[in-house]
Design an enzyme around this catalytic site. Structure first.
Site, short mmCIF file in Angstrom:
data_model
loop_
_atom_site.label_atom_id
_atom_site.label_comp_id
_atom_site.label_asym_id
_atom_site.label_seq_id
_atom_site.Cartn_x
_atom_site.Cartn_y
_atom_site.Cartn_z
CG ASP A 112 -17.12 -14.81 -0.15
OD1 ASP A 112 -17.15 -15.26 1.01
OD2 ASP A 112 -16.27 -13.99 -0.55
CB CYS A 149 -15.53 -21.05 3.31
SG CYS A 149 -15.32 -20.23 4.90
NE ARG A 208 -18.44 -19.20 1.62
CZ ARG A 208 -17.99 -18.98 0.37
NH1 ARG A 208 -18.68 -19.44 -0.66
NH2 ARG A 208 -16.89 -18.29 0.17
CB SER A 209 -15.88 -22.72 7.95
OG SER A 209 -15.27 -22.85 6.68
CD GLN A 224 -16.52 -13.85 6.82
OE1 GLN A 224 -16.66 -14.62 5.90
NE2 GLN A 224 -15.64 -12.87 6.80
#
Length: 480
Positions: free
Chosen positions: A198, A232, A238-239, A278
């Protein structure tokens, strides 16, 4: 391919690698990332559906909401809302549905979306539990699930476990989804990437590109099927990285590397779902994976199993970057905050009373951004805008502004004002300790159940091996 085309490709790749290494040499990824965030902070797209009282608790994170103009609308049942957006990249002939990791209360909505959108695959890029925090509900049946099925009566769907194939970094499952009202069924592929941290990135592009190759070869990204559902935990970090790399590689293959501006592609995607990518490191990894993937062209499937030795610039640059940090004694940039909304989503899951998934609190709240900000402009700038200015449109996790999050009404996790009397403060501290102890106990119980499942699987395998051995021995005695 002609010699001129091959020469053009090599030159283009060299140009992109030069740009990539130049950004690294200047340690400019945080600056580039902040420029993108500032520009997207001026978008005037609304998220009104997510703010409705009946929908607020259906969001995993309070500061990650779906834009109204691209949100997926459920067609069956009493609720048409789900935290998901459709991203259409027409020039790459790609479309994706990006969504959050399902909550216990939204798992049925999740599968209803898969069914109604005719999706052939779910791409899961996170674990259900990461760092003792629940990041996603266990929404699919496992091999150890009773009867290997899960029934979601609220939407009239049944999910069955069929089979799975395990790789070092991901697991591919085959599931069957059945509409109980029409008794129609179809098989769904569940690609589960299990080694992506993450707020982080894979160790190198190699394993990620192998995962992408598997997904592509299955045909689930093709135009003749529904869009794959990619998630995610929040459905943006991550997506977003996965979709950015895949789209750019398609564009490179069709039009050449010089035709692709990674930053512009990301900005275009962010007009469909907020906050994609992110961290600066995820942005850097996206560039690296695109460069490494482009070396495998012209094959449409990214072939990472060839015998050619390819320099992995991401690992090289990582070493450069890390040494620079050690010399300057400066820590890497912090990830966008999701602490408050993370705690809120965990409590929502625990209150749902689902015994299959329990989570614990974070060790400490994630850092929060300043709440001093103004509302975004009501009209978005042109796509090719290059204005880079420091402004007060900074948003919390690229989503709802921090000021808005702080005044989110009765559903705010920190709604009440801090108690002023010593007795009230003492009572609050005691409640917090009790809650922390309770959540910690639930995490221990969850881990105990996981261990029991693992031991059961080992016992099952051992029993199977023993029976096989006995069978061979009996056949030998019979032959004698």
């Amino acid at each position: 391919m002609t010699d001129n085309q091959e020469q053009t490709r090599e030159t283009a790749i060299s140009n992109v690698e030069t740009e990539y290494l130049e950004i690294n040499s200047k340690e400019a990824w945080p600056i580039l990332y902040q420029h993108i965030r500032n520009e997207c902070g001026n978008y005037g797209y609304t998220c009104n559906e997510s703010k409705k009282p009946q929908n607020r608790n259906l969001n995993r994170y309070r500061d990650v909401a779906p834009y109204d103009h691209t949100r997926i609308v459920l067609r069956r049942g009493s609720c048409d809302y789900i935290n998901a957006n459709l991203i259409q990249m027409d020039r790459a002939h790609r479309q994706y549905i990006l969504t959050q990791g399902p909550l216990p209360s939204t798992a049925g909505h999740f599968w209803l979306m898969v069914w109604e959108q005719n999706s052939k695959a779910v791409l899961m890029l996170n674990k259900t539990i990461e760092k003792d925090q629940v990041k996603c509900h266990q929404y699919w049946p496992l091999e150890s699930t009773p009867e290997r099925t899960m029934v979601f009566s609220d939407v009239g769907l049944k999910i069955e476990y069929i089979s799975k194939t395990e790789s070092s970094d991901y697991t591919t499952r085959t599931l069957r989804i059945t509409d109980l009202e029409k008794t129609e069924s179809r098989e769904i592929l569940h690609f589960h990437y299990t080694t992506w941290p993450d707020f982080g990135v894979p160790q190198s592009p190699t394993a990620f590109l192998r995962f992408l190759a598997d997904v592509r070869q299955s045909g689930v990204l093709n135009q003749n099927v529904g869009p794959p559902v990619v998630h995610c935990s929040a459905g943006i970090g991550r997506s977003g990285t996965f979709c950015l790399v895949d789209t750019c590689l398609v564009l490179i293959e069709e039009n050449g590397l010089n035709s692709v501006n990674v930053r512009d592609v990301l900005m275009e995607m962010r007009r469909s779902r907020m906050g994609l990518i992110q961290t600066p490191d995820q942005l850097r990894f996206s560039y690296a994976a695109i460069i490494e993937g482009a070396k495998q062209l012209p094959s449409n499937n990214v072939n990472v199993d060839n015998n050619e030795i390819v320099t992995n610039h991401y690992d090289v640059v990582n070493n450069i970057s890390n040494s620079s940090i050690e010399e300057d004694d400066e820590p890497p940039p912090l990830p966008p905050p999701r602490g408050e909304s993370l705690q809120r989503s965990m409590i929502a899951e625990l209150n749902a009373g689902n015994a299959d998934e329990l989570g614990g609190p974070p060790d400490k709240p994630l850092p929060r951004e300043p709440s001093t900000c103004t509302q975004p402009s009501t009209s978005p700038p042109p796509v090719n805008s290059t204005s880079i200015t420091n402004n007060l449109h900074e948003q919390n996790s690229d989503g709802v502004s921090a000021a808005e999050a702080a005044t989110d009404g009765e559903n705010s996790f920190h709604k009440a004002s801090p108690p002023s009397s010593p007795d009230a403060k003492s009572e609050l501290r005691q409640r917090n300790r009790d809650k922390k102890d309770r959540l910690a106990a639930q995490v221990r119980e969850m881990k105990r159940r996981q261990k029991e499942v693992e031991e059961w699987q080992k016992l099952k395998r051992s029993k199977s091996e023993t029976e096989s051995s006995e069978s061979v021995h009996e056949e030998a005695e019979s032959a004698i």
